[in-house]
Design an enzyme around this catalytic site. Sequence first.
Site, short mmCIF file in Angstrom:
data_model
loop_
_atom_site.label_atom_id
_atom_site.label_comp_id
_atom_site.label_asym_id
_atom_site.label_seq_id
_atom_site.Cartn_x
_atom_site.Cartn_y
_atom_site.Cartn_z
N LYS A 140 -13.88 -13.16 -43.11
CA LYS A 140 -14.77 -12.80 -42.01
C LYS A 140 -14.51 -11.36 -41.55
CE LYS A 140 -15.02 -17.57 -40.35
NZ LYS A 140 -14.62 -18.52 -39.28
N ALA A 160 -11.38 -15.48 -36.69
CA ALA A 160 -10.56 -16.69 -36.66
C ALA A 160 -11.20 -17.79 -37.50
CB ALA A 160 -10.39 -17.17 -35.21
N ASP A 161 -10.37 -18.76 -37.85
CA ASP A 161 -10.88 -19.96 -38.51
C ASP A 161 -9.94 -21.12 -38.19
OD1 ASP A 161 -13.08 -20.84 -40.50
OD2 ASP A 161 -11.27 -21.84 -41.22
N GLN A 162 -10.50 -22.31 -38.17
CA GLN A 162 -9.68 -23.48 -37.87
C GLN A 162 -10.21 -24.70 -38.59
OE1 GLN A 162 -7.90 -24.43 -33.85
NE2 GLN A 162 -9.48 -25.99 -33.88
N ALA A 197 -6.11 -19.94 -37.86
CA ALA A 197 -5.68 -18.59 -38.25
C ALA A 197 -6.44 -17.57 -37.43
CB ALA A 197 -5.94 -18.35 -39.74
#
Length: 261
Positions: A140, A160-162, A197
Amino acid sequence: SQGAALSLWMLSAPIALPVASASHWADFKHRSQRHKGGKTRVRTTAGFVGAIGYLKILKHRARVAEKRHTTMACSGDWHSVVQPLALPPLLLGSGSAVRRQILEAAGVSFEVRKPDIEEKALGDRSREPEKLVRLLAEAKADALLSSLERCDKDRLILTADQVVTYKGSIREKPKDLEEARTFVSSYAGSSCCTVGALCLHDPATELRIVGTQTATIHFKAELGNEDVLRELMGEDLLHCAGSLMVEHPIMSQYVERIEGG
């Protein structure tokens, strides 16, 4: 979103970082790696990444500015003065309403710009969730970086990523409310993990700081009651990995405890 909330909140208070233990700093320095092309990448915990990120980037920018100032002084150009550094403006590469609300509540100035990537085509969802979320957060950031205009280069990019893991299986956003219901009911009397993250990238210095963080959420058995599930089901659950919203006014009542994050 618990780990992400803590990390994003820390972005508003970078001056608190110097009280961190010496072991944190030693670990941070140990994880710093110089990569090809002069890029520096740092890996740390997501809960620490906000504060560390801002301070590290400001320090990096200060060194660059100092070198530029020294060069100007040696060449006799005294007309240019290095201005005091302020926090870089933030470009948030996320459509998450929760992340926006946290930054707004913290008084952080930011602009939302969603990166154009095909998340499902990236990474391995059969194992290593930490590796997956780190890959997606960086993808991203790279997508936003490639679309920046020259005038945007002073911005600091935050992405971010989750994902949620349940009994070893990685869960992302549900495809419909039926799957969301299946996800939520499975947590009753059980537990799941959030793996998140955050990626902070400074285009001006090419410094990138990436952090991952894991939390385990334990739920009461009553979460699976039919009347609770019926009241809980809504469109907002479709926008969260694993339909997990610990900040939801109903779901939060059935959280027994949270470990980590």
